[in-house]
Design an enzyme around this catalytic site. Structure first.
Site, short mmCIF file in Angstrom:
data_model
loop_
_atom_site.label_atom_id
_atom_site.label_comp_id
_atom_site.label_asym_id
_atom_site.label_seq_id
_atom_site.Cartn_x
_atom_site.Cartn_y
_atom_site.Cartn_z
N HIS A 161 0.95 -1.05 0.08
CA HIS A 161 0.09 0.07 0.03
C HIS A 161 0.86 1.27 0.09
CE1 HIS A 161 -3.64 -2.46 0.59
NE2 HIS A 161 -4.37 -1.47 0.87
N HIS A 221 0.53 -1.86 9.32
CA HIS A 221 1.99 -2.63 9.08
C HIS A 221 2.94 -1.88 10.09
CE1 HIS A 221 1.60 -4.25 5.08
NE2 HIS A 221 0.73 -3.00 4.70
#
Length: 266
Positions: A161, A221
């Site tokens: 992403h 993340h």
């Protein structure tokens, strides 16, 4: 009458966006702002300073319908814009084909990077029944096989992403540059309207990419995963638009001067 009013409204929006992108500091600092967002967002996430919101769920509409297919959206809007804007400077088939190669190169960068991220996650990971229990079966050697069996794969997951959102935004920033020196009033009605709509849409999609990049930074993340994804995006952009594309044997940079000022291509 309504059509002329609509066109006038589009012109006002386009002019404001062009003025913004003509500011040298905006184009110069925009790429590096992704590093700043990634670092600051990671710190906020680790300190748990950002409250949970609609965007902290991966099922939010922008993530499902835009980010998951972000490269498709980027190419869908940028391909016709590139053709229309570049043709306003030079209608040579060889020139346009050369410029279209930038889409091929960018897609190759996207593909190689994302596949590399998947490979790294596979070779560094293991399959778990849950967050604590590791599955000790030799057949679960990849994330895909592990997840199909209903288990959970844990590996070094470089943020795709962070990469794709930053890279898409930088790619769009470079390719919309011709609008800063293109006189759209010289174009006929339909091409002018289409070009203006595409330009506005590309700026809107760029805002979405930046917003979702910020959400990724504060909600998802590990810090190193996001930082590596962002660095890969910056490298992909820099090595093409700042190193390779300034050389003769390349797709070349987007035209940014009036057609009469363009030097003929060799």
């Amino acid at each position: 009458m309504v059509s002329s009013v609509n066109m006038a409204s589009l012109d006002v929006i386009v002019d404001k966006l062009v003025v913004l992108w003509r500011i040298p500091a905006v184009r110069q600092k925009f790429p590096w702002s992704f590093l700043l967002i990634s670092v600051v967002g990671s710190v906020l996430k680790e300190l748990e300073l950002v409250p949970q919101t609609y965007f902290s769920s991966s099922k939010n509409a922008l993530n499902v319908y835009f980010v998951k297919v972000s490269w498709g959206w980027t190419l869908l809007l940028l391909t016709p814009f590139l053709l229309l804007s570049n043709a306003s400077f030079n209608r040579s088939v060889s020139f346009l084909a050369r410029r279209l190669l930038s889409l091929v190169v960018a897609t190759a960068v996207w593909y190689v990077c994302t596949e590399t991220f998947f490979y790294i996650e596979d070779v560094t990971g293991s399959c778990y029944k849950n967050s604590l229990v590791k599955v000790d079966y030799k057949e679960f050697t990849s994330k895909a096989v592990c997840r199909r069996a209903g288990f959970h794969w844990v590996g070094y997951d470089i943020s795709g992403h962070s990469f794709i959102l930053a890279y898409s935004a930088l790619f769009i920033m470079e390719e919309i540059a011709p609008m800063s020196s293109l006189n759209t009033t010289s174009l006929s009605g339909l091409p002018r309207k289409v070009l203006s709509l595409l330009y506005i849409a590309l700026n809107l999609i760029m805002i979405i990419w930046v917003w979702m990049f910020m959400c990724t930074s504060v909600y998802f993340h590990d810090p190193s995963h996001k930082l590596l994804g962002t660095i890969c995006a910056l490298l992909g952009w820099y090595l093409t638009y700042r190193v390779w594309y300034v050389k003769p044997m390349s797709p070349g940079l987007p035209p940014q001067r009036h057609p009469k000022e363009q030097k003929p291509h060799a």
